[in-house]
Scaffold this motif. Structure first.
Motif, PDB file in Angstrom:
ATOM      1  N   MET A   1       8.156  -4.017  17.100  1.00 14.27           N
ATOM      2  CA  MET A   1       8.137  -3.581  15.701  1.00 14.27           C
ATOM      3  C   MET A   1       7.717  -2.107  15.628  1.00 14.27           C
ATOM      4  N   ASP A   2       8.513  -1.299  14.940  1.00 13.26           N
ATOM      5  CA  ASP A   2       8.225   0.128  14.866  1.00 13.26           C
ATOM      6  C   ASP A   2       7.154   0.461  13.835  1.00 13.26           C
ATOM      7  N   VAL A   3       7.254  -0.122  12.651  1.00 17.49           N
ATOM      8  CA  VAL A   3       6.357   0.293  11.577  1.00 17.49           C
ATOM      9  C   VAL A   3       6.111  -0.850  10.592  1.00 17.49           C
ATOM     10  N   THR A   4       4.875  -0.918  10.115  1.00 18.60           N
ATOM     11  CA  THR A   4       4.507  -1.854   9.056  1.00 18.60           C
ATOM     12  C   THR A   4       4.229  -1.063   7.790  1.00 18.60           C
ATOM     13  N   VAL A   5       4.914  -1.414   6.719  1.00 19.31           N
ATOM     14  CA  VAL A   5       4.691  -0.793   5.412  1.00 19.31           C
ATOM     15  C   VAL A   5       3.682  -1.652   4.660  1.00 19.31           C
ATOM     16  N   VAL A   6       2.566  -1.047   4.250  1.00 22.28           N
ATOM     17  CA  VAL A   6       1.523  -1.772   3.530  1.00 22.28           C
ATOM     18  C   VAL A   6       1.476  -1.264   2.094  1.00 22.28           C
ATOM     19  N   ILE A   7       1.665  -2.177   1.157  1.00 18.01           N
ATOM     20  CA  ILE A   7       1.671  -1.846  -0.272  1.00 18.01           C
ATOM     21  C   ILE A   7       0.608  -2.679  -0.969  1.00 18.01           C
ATOM     22  N   VAL A   8      -0.290  -2.028  -1.700  1.00 19.45           N
ATOM     23  CA  VAL A   8      -1.304  -2.737  -2.473  1.00 19.45           C
ATOM     24  C   VAL A   8      -0.809  -2.866  -3.906  1.00 19.45           C
ATOM     25  N   GLY A  83       3.521  -3.537  13.443  1.00 17.45           N
ATOM     26  CA  GLY A  83       4.167  -2.267  13.719  1.00 17.45           C
ATOM     27  C   GLY A  83       3.308  -1.328  14.545  1.00 17.45           C
ATOM     28  N   LYS A  84       3.968  -0.511  15.313  1.00 15.09           N
ATOM     29  CA  LYS A  84       3.281   0.534  16.091  1.00 15.09           C
ATOM     30  C   LYS A  84       2.654   1.548  15.142  1.00 15.09           C
ATOM     31  N   TYR A  85       3.368   1.886  14.093  1.00 20.11           N
ATOM     32  CA  TYR A  85       2.882   2.769  13.038  1.00 20.11           C
ATOM     33  C   TYR A  85       2.560   1.938  11.800  1.00 20.11           C
ATOM     34  N   VAL A  86       1.709   2.493  10.924  1.00 25.07           N
ATOM     35  CA  VAL A  86       1.443   1.892   9.619  1.00 25.07           C
ATOM     36  C   VAL A  86       1.760   2.925   8.549  1.00 25.07           C
ATOM     37  N   PHE A  87       2.527   2.518   7.566  1.00 20.37           N
ATOM     38  CA  PHE A  87       2.884   3.402   6.459  1.00 20.37           C
ATOM     39  C   PHE A  87       2.285   2.843   5.177  1.00 20.37           C
ATOM     40  N   LEU A  88       1.219   3.488   4.671  1.00 22.99           N
ATOM     41  CA  LEU A  88       0.610   3.084   3.407  1.00 22.99           C
ATOM     42  C   LEU A  88       1.450   3.670   2.282  1.00 22.99           C
ATOM     43  N   LEU A  89       1.865   2.799   1.371  1.00 24.66           N
ATOM     44  CA  LEU A  89       2.789   3.218   0.322  1.00 24.66           C
ATOM     45  C   LEU A  89       2.307   2.686  -1.020  1.00 24.66           C
ATOM     46  N   ASN A  90       2.107   3.575  -1.986  1.00 30.21           N
ATOM     47  CA  ASN A  90       1.713   3.132  -3.314  1.00 30.21           C
ATOM     48  C   ASN A  90       2.798   2.278  -3.954  1.00 30.21           C
ATOM     49  N   SER A  91       2.372   1.387  -4.825  1.00 32.07           N
ATOM     50  CA  SER A  91       3.343   0.527  -5.499  1.00 32.07           C
ATOM     51  C   SER A  91       4.221   1.304  -6.474  1.00 32.07           C
ATOM     52  N   PHE A 173       1.668   7.578   3.228  1.00 28.82           N
ATOM     53  CA  PHE A 173       0.676   8.013   4.222  1.00 28.82           C
ATOM     54  C   PHE A 173       0.960   7.314   5.534  1.00 28.82           C
ATOM     55  N   LEU A 174       1.652   8.002   6.443  1.00 30.22           N
ATOM     56  CA  LEU A 174       1.974   7.412   7.738  1.00 30.22           C
ATOM     57  C   LEU A 174       0.815   7.610   8.705  1.00 30.22           C
ATOM     58  N   ILE A 175       0.297   6.506   9.240  1.00 27.20           N
ATOM     59  CA  ILE A 175      -0.789   6.549  10.220  1.00 27.20           C
ATOM     60  C   ILE A 175      -0.199   6.260  11.594  1.00 27.20           C
ATOM     61  N   THR A 176      -0.458   7.137  12.539  1.00 27.61           N
ATOM     62  CA  THR A 176       0.138   7.029  13.860  1.00 27.61           C
ATOM     63  C   THR A 176      -0.679   6.102  14.762  1.00 27.61           C
ATOM     64  N   PRO A 177      -0.098   5.669  15.877  1.00 31.89           N
ATOM     65  CA  PRO A 177      -0.855   4.837  16.830  1.00 31.89           C
ATOM     66  C   PRO A 177      -2.104   5.534  17.354  1.00 31.89           C
ATOM     67  N   GLN A 178      -2.015   6.870  17.536  1.00 32.56           N
ATOM     68  CA  GLN A 178      -3.176   7.607  18.008  1.00 32.56           C
ATOM     69  C   GLN A 178      -4.332   7.517  17.015  1.00 32.56           C
ATOM     70  N   ALA A 179      -4.016   7.644  15.733  1.00 37.41           N
ATOM     71  CA  ALA A 179      -5.049   7.570  14.706  1.00 37.41           C
ATOM     72  C   ALA A 179      -5.590   6.153  14.580  1.00 37.41           C
ATOM     73  N   LEU A 180      -4.719   5.167  14.675  1.00 36.46           N
ATOM     74  CA  LEU A 180      -5.181   3.778  14.597  1.00 36.46           C
ATOM     75  C   LEU A 180      -6.154   3.468  15.735  1.00 36.46           C
ATOM     76  N   LYS A 181      -5.889   4.053  16.900  1.00 39.38           N
ATOM     77  CA  LYS A 181      -6.758   3.817  18.052  1.00 39.38           C
ATOM     78  C   LYS A 181      -8.073   4.575  17.941  1.00 39.38           C
ATOM     79  N   LYS A 182      -8.015   5.847  17.545  1.00 37.98           N
ATOM     80  CA  LYS A 182      -9.219   6.687  17.540  1.00 37.98           C
ATOM     81  C   LYS A 182     -10.019   6.583  16.247  1.00 37.98           C
TER      82      LYS A 182
END
Length: 270
Positions: A1-8, A83-91, A173-182
């Motif tokens: 999975m490349d990316v997970t889009v998270v919408i609140v 997903g490897k990346y997470v994309f936070l997306l406003n509704s 707001f795209l969060i990369t794998p590096q940021a998720l790890k660190k």
């Protein structure tokens, strides 16, 4: 999975439906999933979203029994993201081109990328300010006492060249794998506001970069989702504790004093 889009979602059913639909309709060339976290909406959001999207295995709905706030709800999505990346997306946003593929391609080329924000557009397709300089006591003094206007205001960088910036707004707001790890998750002390500033500040403390990438665009119907969360008065009350957390109590009150004194001086001389 490349990316997970998270919408609140909180009582923005129609907007969220359009947002999710735009992800499905306008995403190509990447494997993705969409996680909608509902903060105990009272507008039948869960029922309608489930009815429309639940047959698609790429869609997941998390219903909360209380309103947990933005940061906690985002973290719920991040914790189960495949997903490897997470994309936070406003509704209250809408993808208008192959946003996810373009963002991922850009981030993949930059090992130091921690967060990437696309260009945001208003509903009439004009460019929306979506970049911040991180607020500090010194910058508050410069803007409110020494007349250097715009230092603490959102702005839109000119041109079409990607830039390193201090902060992009959390609406896309795209969060990369590096940021998720660190860096990890959003700070759950923030119920609403300042969580994007805080995350970008932490990203840079860990030696990663925040990028503004105008090569892809997202329409942001600015403020629409926030209006359904609380009244303007309550939004202000949410802002104050978030500022205290971000700045610390002493700096928060000093900045407040700077703003208050500036307003008083302006009334006297203007």
């Amino acid at each position: 999975m490349d990316v997970t889009v998270v919408i609140v979602n909180y009582n923005t059913c129609d907007l969220t439906r359009e947002c999710v639909s735009s992800v499905f309709k306008r995403t190509r060339d990447v494997k993705f999933e969409v996680v909608v976290v509902d903060n105990n909406s009272s507008d039948e959001s869960c029922e309608q979203l489930a009815r429309e999207f639940s047959k698609d295995k790429r869609f997941l709905l998390i219903p909360n029994s209380t309103n947990l706030g933005f940061a906690k709800a985002c973290n719920q999505g991040i914790k189960i993201a495949r997903g490897k990346y997470v994309f936070l997306l406003n509704s209250d946003t809408e993808l208008i081109d192959n946003t996810l593929a373009k963002l991922l391609a850009f981030a993949n080329e930059r090992e130091n990328a921690g967060v990437v924000g696309p260009r945001l557009l208003n509903s009439n397709k004009t460019i929306q300010p979506s970049v911040y300089r991180l607020p500090t006591l010194r910058r508050a003094l410069q803007q409110y006492w020494f007349g250097k206007k715009g230092i603490l205001d959102k702005y839109a960088p000119e041109g079409d060249v990607p830039l390193k910036v201090e902060c992009v707004v959390g609406g896309a707001f795209l969060i990369t794998p590096q940021a998720l790890k660190k860096v990890g998750f959003l700070d759950e002390r923030y119920f609403m506001y300042f969580e994007d500033l805080d995350y970008c500040r932490r990203v840079q403390k860990f030696g990663l970069a925040v990028y503004y990438f105008p090569g892809t665009r997202v329409v942001h119907y600015h403020g629409t989702s926030g209006k359904n969360i609380v009244s303007e008065e309550l939004q202000w009350k949410r802002l104050i504790p978030s500022s205290r957390i971000y700045h610390g109590v002493v700096i928060h009150h000093l900045i407040g004093l700077i703003i208050w004194s500036s307003q008083k001086i302006q009334k006297v001389f203007w």
